[in-house]
Design a protein around this motif. Structure first.
Motif, short mmCIF file in Angstrom:
data_model
loop_
_atom_site.label_atom_id
_atom_site.label_comp_id
_atom_site.label_asym_id
_atom_site.label_seq_id
_atom_site.Cartn_x
_atom_site.Cartn_y
_atom_site.Cartn_z
N GLU A 41 0.84 -1.21 0.00
CA GLU A 41 0.00 0.00 0.00
C GLU A 41 0.86 1.25 0.00
O GLU A 41 0.55 2.24 -0.68
CB GLU A 41 -0.93 -0.01 1.21
N GLN A 42 1.95 1.23 0.74
CA GLN A 42 2.84 2.40 0.80
C GLN A 42 3.45 2.68 -0.57
O GLN A 42 3.49 3.82 -1.02
CB GLN A 42 3.94 2.18 1.84
N ALA A 43 3.91 1.59 -1.25
CA ALA A 43 4.51 1.78 -2.57
C ALA A 43 3.49 2.33 -3.56
O ALA A 43 3.79 3.23 -4.36
CB ALA A 43 5.08 0.45 -3.06
N TRP A 44 2.27 1.80 -3.50
CA TRP A 44 1.23 2.26 -4.42
C TRP A 44 0.86 3.72 -4.14
O TRP A 44 0.68 4.52 -5.07
CB TRP A 44 0.03 1.35 -4.29
N THR A 45 0.80 4.08 -2.86
CA THR A 45 0.48 5.47 -2.51
C THR A 45 1.57 6.41 -2.99
O THR A 45 1.29 7.48 -3.56
CB THR A 45 0.31 5.59 -0.97
N GLU A 46 2.82 6.04 -2.77
CA GLU A 46 3.94 6.88 -3.21
C GLU A 46 3.95 7.01 -4.74
O GLU A 46 4.19 8.09 -5.29
CB GLU A 46 5.27 6.30 -2.72
N TRP A 47 3.71 5.89 -5.41
CA TRP A 47 3.72 5.90 -6.88
C TRP A 47 2.61 6.82 -7.42
O TRP A 47 2.85 7.65 -8.30
CB TRP A 47 3.53 4.49 -7.42
#
Length: 823
Positions: A41-47
């Protein structure tokens, strides 16, 4: 050959596979969705944040976002999947500009590499669907070589339910089967990684409080995570800030079922009585007997509250036990682990299994090779039984047996006390942990007889070898043999299916030199004779309907020191073996295309037949028949697959390595080392030494004359050491055949002078002990002539000693003296 597609071609492929994607304008505010398998979720949010900033031309903010994503070190395929969800035209253009940050360039490079992997997968599926298998194989192989992210690849595969089915159908295809199988293995690894991923588990636990559909899906995934989910669920129960999740967790725990029991049982020892009661209730609802001894331990725990102890007793009653005998319950659990009952086996989907511990109030695991999981758990349960009742004899013996079996499966020599680097495969044992033989020796003969009894019952060669080694080193004749029931296993082991075990048992009984007879004593010398007869000789049974293929494998085995019996079916191969005087086999080779019976039926039959229950088996996987080979390999223990292509390697050394490696793995799965030529010769030499020891002892218990034919045969062995030692034993035999064989061997001019001198000395010893049993034969005349005229004075002197010891009735001394007369 890799095939590139035009856009139109790929659309056609997508339609054929029913995997057409609807091309839409990216939704930049998109949350994680059900089809984003293993997505952080963190990677998707940052992306998404970085992509939005780039769309607004806020490059500084975008650069920070992409730098954060780059720092996460996501896989190429994962980045490609994210880029395809949001679109990446602006990012691609930026990455090509001179002012692009290093992180942006690096990310775009990985995105492009990931898209290549995605194309390889999708093109491979397409070509498989339209029957262009060579092209599918090329794409699948290239994908495998690119080392794709298994979890991200799983997301790609789940985009269409037909994709898994296509791969499964391809396994039996000759052109693409191997690469399709590899693809499925990668996806399987992705499934496993997803099940184990703590972040994925934590995310699903949090979703238990979500809307019904979200909560249902999260619960389903937590059930798939099985034992890995249990520590997370327990932590939620112990966290007062997560009370809203407690009802869902309490409901979910028993629904995980048997997979939850290993960590749950260990967690019953925690000090938190409220959580303990929840776990006790869950254990009772799951319904297996496995938690019973752990519940008995809680019931005996003086530190537990009265409510907790009462709950444990009630759960025990629910599971069918009211005895509360903790030691006995733990021993029963240990025996069930040792006997590998289905409900206690390690997860068949994995090569490793988890041993759980409670450390500082938290559940922690140590991964071990799956084959030794049950042995470790059996040992652990025995330890618990002994803590409750130190004099539990059965648990002591079972612990020793499980420890031997654990080491044997790891490939260690159970008869050795030396450190071995293979021991490190078991992370549950501390550094410097003593070898299994140490514990067996310390236990003494009584326990090792019990261990051997268990090994004989299970036909377990590794355990038997360990117990025999311990008995050999710690027990004298009174402890080895006798009328007592407990002393019978060693004698029974003379009929063990493994040649190694039989011979080791006979060596132990022979060295003991008992002074009184015992039931089974007549079998000791024949087994020692078997060791002599098989010295340096290995036999193999080869079953292959294709004569040229069968002969090719027989030729390979000949180079490895095997004598082979080859046949188009099992019965014909056995008939050929009997004609060649091969009644037992050290290796069996079965072709996957054999029929009447087929390979599966043959393996099942061999594992039920006493002489072959511990014989390593290789299944030759013919072209396009990997499924058949796999099925046969799973039909019994100690069965390995050998690709038929091994005959095409060209290099004999490589071929031998491939075959021996598989023979070694098959033997290891049976708990023993393969009986090599060197090992066979070593046992033969020991047998000869023990037979001489028996002969010199003048014991009435054993009759070494029963080994005379084998000893005479051994005089023709390729080994000089065995020829000499066999001669020394024959010198003790009161037999004309023995004396004649010694004489013929001494005359053999092909052998070295020292060996011939030793054989003349053996003939002399036979004469002194048994007088002349030859009479006036041609052999005696030759001996006289040799003594008179042999040019080699050393040999002539040795012959004269033998001649004198035979004490012939005529005056041979006068003849010899007169023959030297020179006037």
């Amino acid at each position: 050959m890799l095939v590139r597609f035009s856009f139109a071609h790929r659309v056609v492929a997508a339609l054929l596979l029913s995997t057409a994607f609807i091309i839409t304008t990216p939704v930049m505010g998109q949350e994680l969705t059900e089809d984003m398998v293993g997505q952080s979720e963190q990677a998707w949010t940052e992306w998404q944040g970085a992509s939005r900033s780039l769309e607004r031309d806020e490059k500084d903010a975008a650069a920070k976002g992409f730098e954060a994503v780059a720092a996460m070190n996501l896989s190429e395929l994962r980045l490609a999947l994210m880029a395809d969800r949001t679109g990446s035209l602006r990012l691609e253009a930026w990455a090509k500009s001179e002012d692009a940050p290093a992180a942006v360039k690096a990310i775009m490079e990985k995105v492009l590499a990931g898209r290549k992997q995605k194309t390889l997968a999708e093109d491979g599926w397409h070509f498989a669907a339209i029957g262009r298998f060579a092209y599918a194989d090329a794409n699948f192989k290239a994908l495998d070589e690119s080392n794709p992210d298994p979890v991200a690849l799983l997301e790609l595969a789940r985009a269409n339910q037909n994709r898994h089915a296509i791969l499964i159908k391809l396994i039996s295809n000759a052109e693409v089967g191997a690469s399709a199988k590899r693809f499925l293995e990668i996806l399987g690894r992705g499934e496993e990684m997803l099940r184990m991923d703590p972040y994925e588990i934590a995310s699903n636990v949090a979703k238990l409080a979500g809307p019904p559909r979200v909560a249902f899906n999260a619960a389903s995934r937590l059930k798939e995570s099985g034992e890995y989910a249990v520590p997370h669920l327990i932590q939620i129960l112990q966290n007062p800030d997560k009370r809203s999740l407690h009802p869902a967790v309490i409901q979910l725990l028993p629904q995980i079922g048997r997979a939850a029991l290993n960590p749950l049982c260990i967690a019953l020892e925690m000090e938190d009585n409220i959580t303990r009661q929840v776990l006790i209730a869950a254990a009772a609802q799951i319904g297996y007997r496995q938690p019973l001894p752990y519940l008995a331990k809680v019931a005996d725990d003086s530190k537990a509250t009265a409510e907790t102890r009462a709950a444990a007793k009630q759960a025990m009653a629910t599971l069918g036990d009211t005895s509360g005998n903790r030691s006995q319950l733990f021993h029963e659990l240990a025996a069930n682990y040792y006997n590998n009952i289905e409900s206690l086996r390690a997860d068949a989907r994995r090569d490793t299994a988890n041993i759980w511990y409670l450390r500082e109030g938290e559940l922690r695991l140590i991964e071990v090779p799956a084959p030794i999981f049950n042995d470790i758990m059996a040992m652990r349960s025995c330890e618990e039984a002994l803590l409750a009742h130190p004099d539990n004899t059965d648990s002591t013996a079972l612990w020793i047996a499980a420890n031997f079996r654990r080491e044997a499966k790891l490939g260690l020599n159970v008869e050795s006390e030396l450190p071995d680097e293979l021991a490190a495969k078991d992370g549950t044992r501390p550094e410097g942990y003593p070898r299994s033989i140490y514990f067996a020796r310390a236990a003494g003969p009584k326990y090792n007889h019990l261990v051997l009894q268990q090994a004989f019952k299970d036909r377990d060669a590794g355990v038997a070898l360990g117990a025999i080694a311990a008995l050999s080193e710690t027990a004298g004749a009174p402890s080895l043999v006798g009328a007592e029931d407990i002393k019978q296993p060693l004698v029974q082991t003379l009929a063990f299916p493994s040649k190694q075990v039989r011979i080791k048992a006979a060596l132990a009984l022979g060295r003991a030199l008992p002074t009184t007879s015992f039931q089974g004593a007549d079998n000791v010398v024949p087994v020692l004779a078997e060791a002599l007869a098989q010295s340096g000789r290995q036999s193999a049974l080869v079953v292959d309907p294709d004569a040229s293929s069968g002969n090719a494998f027989a030729a390979i085995l000949t180079g490895l020191g095997f004598e082979s019996a080859v046949g188009a079916d099992y019965n014909k191969a056995r008939e050929h073996g009997l004609k060649a005087n091969l009644s037992s086999f050290d290796l069996i080779l079965l072709a996957s295309d054999m029929t009447e019976p087929d390979a599966v039926q043959t393996v099942q039959s061999l594992r039920k037949d006493l002489p072959t229950v511990t014989t390593p088996i290789l299944i030759v996987a013919k072209e396009g028949q990997m499924n058949r080979a796999i099925a046969a390999s799973r039909a019994g223990a100690g069965v390995e697959i050998l690709p038929t292509e091994v005959t095409q390697l060209g290099d004999a050394e490589k071929i031998n390595q491939q075959v021996l490696a598989r023979v070694g793995r098959a033997a290891q799965a049976l708990g023993m080392s393969p009986l090599s030529r060197d090992m066979s010769m070593g046992l033969a030499l020991q047998a000869a030494d023990v037979l001489r020891m028996i002969g010199l002892s003048n014991t009435k218990v054993y009759d070494i004359s029963r080994a005379t034919p084998a000893l005479i045969t051994a005089l023709g062995s390729p080994s000089e050491a065995l020829r000499v030692r066999s001669a020394n034993v024959l010198s003790l035999a009161s037999s004309a055949d023995a004396q004649a064989a010694l004489g013929e061997a001494a005359f053999n001019a092909a052998h070295a002078q020292a060996e011939r001198v030793a054989k003349f000395a053996a003939l002399a010893e036979s004469g002194r002990r048994n007088a002349n049993l030859l009479g006036e034969t041609d052999l005696v005349a030759r001996l006289i002539e040799f003594t008179k005229n042999e040019k080699d004075l050393v040999l002539r002197t040795a012959a004269s000693q033998a001649l004198g010891a035979l004490d012939l009735p005529s005056n041979q001394a006068s003849d010899i003296i007169r023959s030297q007369y020179r006037g």
